[in-house]
Design an enzyme around this catalytic site. Sequence first.
Site, short mmCIF file in Angstrom:
data_model
loop_
_atom_site.label_atom_id
_atom_site.label_comp_id
_atom_site.label_asym_id
_atom_site.label_seq_id
_atom_site.Cartn_x
_atom_site.Cartn_y
_atom_site.Cartn_z
N LEU A 166 0.82 -1.22 0.00
CA LEU A 166 0.00 0.00 0.00
C LEU A 166 0.85 1.26 0.00
O LEU A 166 1.89 1.33 0.64
CB LEU A 166 -0.94 0.00 1.22
CG LEU A 166 -1.88 -1.20 1.35
CD1 LEU A 166 -2.79 -1.02 2.57
CD2 LEU A 166 -2.72 -1.38 0.09
N HIS A 179 -3.38 4.19 -2.50
CA HIS A 179 -4.38 3.36 -1.81
C HIS A 179 -5.00 4.16 -0.67
O HIS A 179 -6.20 4.09 -0.43
CB HIS A 179 -3.75 2.09 -1.25
CG HIS A 179 -3.18 1.18 -2.29
ND1 HIS A 179 -1.83 1.05 -2.50
CD2 HIS A 179 -3.79 0.36 -3.18
CE1 HIS A 179 -1.62 0.17 -3.46
NE2 HIS A 179 -2.78 -0.26 -3.90
N GLN A 228 -8.56 -0.92 -16.31
CA GLN A 228 -9.14 -1.79 -15.28
C GLN A 228 -10.50 -1.25 -14.82
O GLN A 228 -11.46 -2.01 -14.63
CB GLN A 228 -8.18 -1.89 -14.09
CG GLN A 228 -8.78 -2.56 -12.87
CD GLN A 228 -7.75 -2.89 -11.82
OE1 GLN A 228 -7.05 -3.89 -11.92
NE2 GLN A 228 -7.62 -2.04 -10.79
O1 PAF Z 1 -5.66 -2.82 -8.90
C1 PAF Z 1 -5.39 -3.82 -8.21
O2 PAF Z 1 -4.64 -3.73 -7.22
C2 PAF Z 1 -5.94 -5.19 -8.59
O3 PAF Z 1 -6.01 -5.33 -9.96
C3 PAF Z 1 -7.30 -5.49 -7.93
C4 PAF Z 1 -8.39 -4.53 -8.40
C5 PAF Z 1 -7.16 -5.43 -6.42
C6 PAF Z 1 -7.75 -6.91 -8.30
O4 PAF Z 1 -6.82 -7.87 -7.87
#
Ligand code: PAF
Length: 285
Positions: free
Chosen positions: A33, A37, A156
């Site tokens: 992290l 995050h 994503q």
């Molecule tokens: O972005 C990330 O850290 C990963 O792709 C996730 C969304 C936690 C899925 O494993």
Amino acid sequence: MKSLTSIEEWRDYCERVRRAGGRVGLVPTMGALHDGHASLFDCARRDGTVVVATIFVNPRQFSDDADLQTYPRTLDDDRAMARRHGVDCLVEPRLDEMWPDYPLPTATTVSVRGVADGLESVGRPGHFDGVASVVAKLLTITGPCVAYFGEKDFQQVAVVRAMVRDLGFAATVVACPTIRESDGVALSSRNRRLSPSGRARATALSRALAQVAQVPASASVVRATLRDTLEDAGVMVAYADVVDPVRLTASGDDESGERRALVAAIIDGVRLIDNGPVTLVAREA
Ligand code: PAF
């Protein structure tokens, strides 16, 4: 902060939050992290949700075994960071519960087409099947929630949004802005694997994006400017593209308006990505 590992306890916790009238704010992570995050935790807290963060290094989204083996794991620091940023419940699910068949393939895979094709998928085949499958499982266990993702992983977010819409998950997807170092480099767990000279060259990604954000231009000029800036800095370009921000289709020279520029580069063998807004003006015929 509550700490859980079992899927059953995690599901119960979220159900109890909702029964008590609360909203669950899910922040899925793979650990290591950083302040990016932390900004997701802060965002979820500001929205008034009960923050449930997960740390799970999902092996199914790594197309390269070496990348999985070297992925940073900093659990003690992660727990401290989660606590500092007001995470209410930190879940560290076990591999044998998340993927009981691993390393064999799962019987069920969530595969998103369209937005998942191209860009990251070219260099990382199967990556988004792994992401969609694990996020589907995290959302299923968590139940109705607001789910927070970083905009740095632009494709994503598009993949998760498409999946949530198509499969009817009871989740509201929120994309939070990319957090950057003072020199512009987007925060990423992978940055800590860069050498000092690699870290200096990594500024080329945000510099290239800042450059194309300033001057409206045609799609091919944007692509060439991105690529030139990256190559001049001596980084290996995986892609430098401009796309529709929702469908992620490549923009043509006849298009004008707001689009998204996305770049990926390999530095010291580490894959870095970044993106930013761009305004296109159609090229004169
Ligand atoms: O972005 C990330 O850290 C990963 O792709 C996730 C969304 C936690 C899925 O494993």
